[in-house]
Design an enzyme around this catalytic site. Structure first.
Site, PDB file in Angstrom:
ATOM      1  N   ARG A   1      47.958  76.566  25.015  1.00 49.30           N
ATOM      2  CA  ARG A   1      47.112  75.555  25.679  1.00 49.30           C
ATOM      3  C   ARG A   1      46.828  75.964  27.119  1.00 49.30           C
ATOM      4  O   ARG A   1      45.694  75.839  27.608  1.00 49.30           O
ATOM      5  CB  ARG A   1      47.834  74.200  25.667  1.00 49.30           C
ATOM      6  CG  ARG A   1      47.804  73.533  24.315  1.00 49.30           C
ATOM      7  CD  ARG A   1      48.664  72.279  24.293  1.00 49.30           C
ATOM      8  NE  ARG A   1      48.524  71.588  23.013  1.00 49.30           N
ATOM      9  CZ  ARG A   1      49.443  70.791  22.480  1.00 49.30           C
ATOM     10  NH1 ARG A   1      50.572  70.556  23.121  1.00 49.30           N
ATOM     11  NH2 ARG A   1      49.228  70.208  21.329  1.00 49.30           N
TER      12      ARG A   1
ATOM     13  N   HIS B   1      60.010  72.299  25.444  1.00 47.48           N
ATOM     14  CA  HIS B   1      58.706  71.879  24.904  1.00 47.48           C
ATOM     15  C   HIS B   1      58.675  70.372  25.160  1.00 47.48           C
ATOM     16  O   HIS B   1      59.131  69.582  24.352  1.00 47.48           O
ATOM     17  CB  HIS B   1      58.620  72.196  23.408  1.00 47.48           C
ATOM     18  CG  HIS B   1      57.454  71.539  22.724  1.00 47.48           C
ATOM     19  ND1 HIS B   1      56.146  71.771  23.071  1.00 47.48           N
ATOM     20  CD2 HIS B   1      57.414  70.629  21.705  1.00 47.48           C
ATOM     21  CE1 HIS B   1      55.341  71.043  22.301  1.00 47.48           C
ATOM     22  NE2 HIS B   1      56.079  70.337  21.474  1.00 47.48           N
TER      23      HIS B   1
ATOM     24  N   ARG C   1      63.966  57.059  21.937  1.00 49.78           N
ATOM     25  CA  ARG C   1      63.818  58.482  21.585  1.00 49.78           C
ATOM     26  C   ARG C   1      65.126  59.024  21.038  1.00 49.78           C
ATOM     27  O   ARG C   1      65.143  59.910  20.208  1.00 49.78           O
ATOM     28  CB  ARG C   1      63.461  59.280  22.840  1.00 49.78           C
ATOM     29  CG  ARG C   1      62.005  59.270  23.117  1.00 49.78           C
ATOM     30  CD  ARG C   1      61.713  60.228  24.233  1.00 49.78           C
ATOM     31  NE  ARG C   1      60.296  60.549  24.223  1.00 49.78           N
ATOM     32  CZ  ARG C   1      59.761  61.499  24.942  1.00 49.78           C
ATOM     33  NH1 ARG C   1      60.505  62.242  25.706  1.00 49.78           N
ATOM     34  NH2 ARG C   1      58.471  61.725  24.896  1.00 49.78           N
TER      35      ARG C   1
HETATM   36  P1  NAD Z   1      54.258  64.259   8.980  1.00 44.06           P
HETATM   37  O1  NAD Z   1      54.835  62.880   8.952  1.00 44.06           O
HETATM   38  O2  NAD Z   1      52.854  64.482   8.576  1.00 44.06           O
HETATM   39  O3  NAD Z   1      55.180  65.232   8.093  1.00 44.06           O
HETATM   40  C1  NAD Z   1      56.581  65.205   8.105  1.00 44.06           C
HETATM   41  C2  NAD Z   1      57.027  65.431   6.681  1.00 44.06           C
HETATM   42  O4  NAD Z   1      58.455  65.507   6.660  1.00 44.06           O
HETATM   43  C3  NAD Z   1      56.659  64.257   5.749  1.00 44.06           C
HETATM   44  O5  NAD Z   1      55.851  64.739   4.679  1.00 44.06           O
HETATM   45  C4  NAD Z   1      57.993  63.727   5.252  1.00 44.06           C
HETATM   46  O6  NAD Z   1      57.971  63.275   3.903  1.00 44.06           O
HETATM   47  C5  NAD Z   1      58.873  64.958   5.406  1.00 44.06           C
HETATM   48  N1  NAD Z   1      60.310  64.643   5.466  1.00 44.06           N
HETATM   49  C6  NAD Z   1      60.921  63.608   6.093  1.00 44.06           C
HETATM   50  N2  NAD Z   1      62.251  63.656   5.855  1.00 44.06           N
HETATM   51  C7  NAD Z   1      62.470  64.753   5.089  1.00 44.06           C
HETATM   52  C8  NAD Z   1      63.628  65.321   4.534  1.00 44.06           C
HETATM   53  N3  NAD Z   1      64.842  64.780   4.714  1.00 44.06           N
HETATM   54  N4  NAD Z   1      63.494  66.445   3.794  1.00 44.06           N
HETATM   55  C9  NAD Z   1      62.276  67.002   3.559  1.00 44.06           C
HETATM   56  N5  NAD Z   1      61.121  66.493   4.073  1.00 44.06           N
HETATM   57  C10 NAD Z   1      61.233  65.382   4.824  1.00 44.06           C
HETATM   58  O7  NAD Z   1      54.508  64.775  10.481  1.00 44.06           O
HETATM   59  P2  NAD Z   1      53.824  66.052  11.138  1.00 44.06           P
HETATM   60  O8  NAD Z   1      52.642  65.611  11.907  1.00 44.06           O
HETATM   61  O9  NAD Z   1      53.699  67.099  10.113  1.00 44.06           O
HETATM   62  O10 NAD Z   1      54.945  66.453  12.218  1.00 44.06           O
HETATM   63  C11 NAD Z   1      56.155  67.047  11.782  1.00 44.06           C
HETATM   64  C12 NAD Z   1      57.044  67.356  12.969  1.00 44.06           C
HETATM   65  O11 NAD Z   1      56.454  68.387  13.759  1.00 44.06           O
HETATM   66  C13 NAD Z   1      57.267  66.167  13.919  1.00 44.06           C
HETATM   67  O12 NAD Z   1      58.635  66.154  14.332  1.00 44.06           O
HETATM   68  C14 NAD Z   1      56.361  66.490  15.091  1.00 44.06           C
HETATM   69  O13 NAD Z   1      56.795  65.879  16.288  1.00 44.06           O
HETATM   70  C15 NAD Z   1      56.521  67.995  15.129  1.00 44.06           C
HETATM   71  N6  NAD Z   1      55.512  68.735  15.906  1.00 44.06           N
HETATM   72  C16 NAD Z   1      55.983  69.757  16.651  1.00 44.06           C
HETATM   73  C17 NAD Z   1      55.103  70.499  17.435  1.00 44.06           C
HETATM   74  C18 NAD Z   1      55.663  71.606  18.287  1.00 44.06           C
HETATM   75  O14 NAD Z   1      54.960  72.186  19.111  1.00 44.06           O
HETATM   76  N7  NAD Z   1      56.937  71.936  18.127  1.00 44.06           N
HETATM   77  C19 NAD Z   1      53.731  70.198  17.422  1.00 44.06           C
HETATM   78  C20 NAD Z   1      53.275  69.155  16.608  1.00 44.06           C
HETATM   79  C21 NAD Z   1      54.184  68.414  15.860  1.00 44.06           C
END
Ligand code: NAD
Length: 315
Positions: A148, A172, A85
Site C-alpha cells: 500500500r 501489522h 479486541r
Molecule cells: P471470512 O469470514 O470471509 O472467512 C473466515 C473463514 O474462516 C470463514 O469461512 C469461517 O467459516 C472460517 N473458520 C472460522 N473458524 C474456523 C475453524 N475453526 N476452522 C476452519 N475454518 C474456520 O473472513 P476473511 O475476510 O476471509 O478474513 C479472514 C481473516 O484474515 C480475518 O482474521 C481478517 O482479519 C484477516 N485479514 C488479514 C489481513 C492481513 O493483512 N494479515 C488482511 C485482510 C484480512
C-alpha cells in the site's frame, strides 16, 4: 508443490484465486469449518482451469490437506459489536492453534503462513503450538501495508510501484512504522528524489502517505466491508517465493529471538524467503526515531502476547 488454505472465506479464496491464476502450485486444498463453503469454493475455482495452467483443487475437511508443503491460515471470526479486541484475540488464537495442530497430523513440517488477525500475535501462537523452528512460521505481517505504501508513493511520484523501495515495519496495525530514512527510488534516496521531481512534495507529505497506508484497511472496510484482493496477491507472492525458492525480500512477520530486550516477539522487517521459509532476517538501517518507533511497536505485540498467558492452553 501443494498448499492448503485453512479458512475458505474472502481472504482464503482470494489467495487461492491469485495462486491459481499465477500457476504457482500444483495442488490447492481448501479447508473450512463450513465444509460446504470449502467444497463450493474449490468447485468454483476449478471451473477456471481451462483458462490457466491447470491446478488440482479440492475442498473439505483436514484430510484434503495431506502432504502439504505450505499451510496458509486465514481462519477466524469477525469482531462482534460491543466485544473487546482481546476477546476476539483469544477466540482467534484458539482457532489458529487448532488449525496448526490438525494440519500437523496430515502434513510433516510444512511451512505455515499466518494471515488471520491480529497476525503478529497469531504468528507467535502458531510458532508455540507447532513446536517447529522459527524459519517455518511466517506471518503475512506488513507485506500488504508495504504494498500500500509503495502504491501511495508511486501514485504521488507517477511511477511504477515496483521501482519504489520503501518498507513498513513492526506490527501489522496501528503501531507500524516506515523506515523513511532508507526509502529510495532507483537508488536515489526518496528525499533527494522529491527535491528534484517538481511535484508538491513539501510539508507533511511523508506523514500523509503514511496515514494513507495505515488507514487504508479502515477506509476499504467502510466502503466494502472487508479487504481481500490485496492480501490475496501479497500472500500469493509469499507462496511463489517459497515454491520457486526465489530468495525475495518481503516484510513478513517472524518470531525474533531477541529485540531491544524483548524475547520471542514477532514483527515485520525485510526478510529473505526461500524453499524452507525464512532464510535471513535483514538488519535494516533505522534512524534513532525509527528505532524508537519499532521498539514501541514490538512492545505493543509483546503486551498482547502477555494478555494470552493466563489463558489455559494458549501460551
Ligand atoms: P471470512 O469470514 O470471509 O472467512 C473466515 C473463514 O474462516 C470463514 O469461512 C469461517 O467459516 C472460517 N473458520 C472460522 N473458524 C474456523 C475453524 N475453526 N476452522 C476452519 N475454518 C474456520 O473472513 P476473511 O475476510 O476471509 O478474513 C479472514 C481473516 O484474515 C480475518 O482474521 C481478517 O482479519 C484477516 N485479514 C488479514 C489481513 C492481513 O493483512 N494479515 C488482511 C485482510 C484480512
Amino acid at each position: 508443490m501443494k498448499v492448503t488454505i485453512i479458512g475458505a472465506g474472502m481472504v482464503g479464496s482470494s489467495i487461492a484465486y491469485a495462486t491459481m491464476i499465477k500457476g504457482i502450485a500444483r495442488e490447492i486444498a481448501l479447508v473450512d469449518i463450513n465444509k460446504e463453503l470449502a467444497e463450493g469454493q474449490a468447485m468454483d475455482l476449478s471451473h477456471g482451469n481451462a483458462y490457466v495452467r491447470p491446478t488440482k483443487i479440492h475442498g473439505g475437511d483436514y484430510d484434503v490437506s495431506s502432504d502439504s508443503d505450505v499451510v496458509v491460515i486465514t481462519a477466524g471470526r469477525p469482531q462482534k459489536g460491543g466485544e473487546s479486541r482481546l476477546q476476539l484475540l483469544k477466540d482467534n488464537a484458539r482457532i489458529v492453534k487448532e488449525a496448526v495442530t490438525k494440519s500437523l497430523s496430515f502434513s510433516k513440517e510444512p511451512v505455515f503462513i499466518i494471515v488471520s488477525n491480529p497476525v503478529d500475535v497469531l504468528t507467535w501462537v502458531a510458532w508455540k503450538a507447532s513446536g517447529l523452528p522459527r524459519n517455518r512460521i511466517i506471518g503475512s505481517g506488513t507485506t500488504l501495508d508495504t504494498a500500500r505504501l509503495r502504491q501511495s508513493i508511486a501514485d504521488h511520484c507517477q511511477l511504477d510501484p515496483r521501482n519504489v523501495h520503501a518498507y513498513v515495519l513492526g506490527e501489522h496495525g496501528d503501531s507500524e512504522i516506515v523506515n523513511w530514512s532508507h526509502a529510495d527510488i532507483a537508488g536515489i534516496p526518496l528525499t533527494d528524489f522529491c527535491r528534484n521531481c517538481r511535484r508538491d512534495c513539501e510539508g507533511d507529505l511523508f506523514q500523509k502517505l503514511f496515514e494513507e497506508t495505515k488507514n487504508a484497511a479502515y477506509r476499504i472496510i467502510e466502503k466494502k466491508g472487508s479487504t481481500f484482493y490485496g492480501i490475496g496477491l501479497a500472500v500469493s507472492k509469499v507462496l511463489s517465493t517459497i515454491f520457486n525458492n526465489q530468495h525475495s525480500v518481503l516484510t513478513v512477520s517472524t518470531v525474533h529471538s531477541e529485540f531491544e530486550g524483548l524475547k520471542d516477539v514477532p514483527f515485520s522487517v525485510p526478510t529473505i524467503l526461500g524453499r524452507e521459509g525464512v532464510e535471513r532476517i535483514l538488519k535494516v538501517g533505522l534512524s534513532s526515531e525509527e528505532l524508537k518507533g519499532l521498539s514501541n511497536s514490538a512492545g505493543v505485540i509483546a503486551n498482547a502476547i502477555e494478555s494470552l498467558r493466563d489463558e489455559e492452553g494458549l501460551a
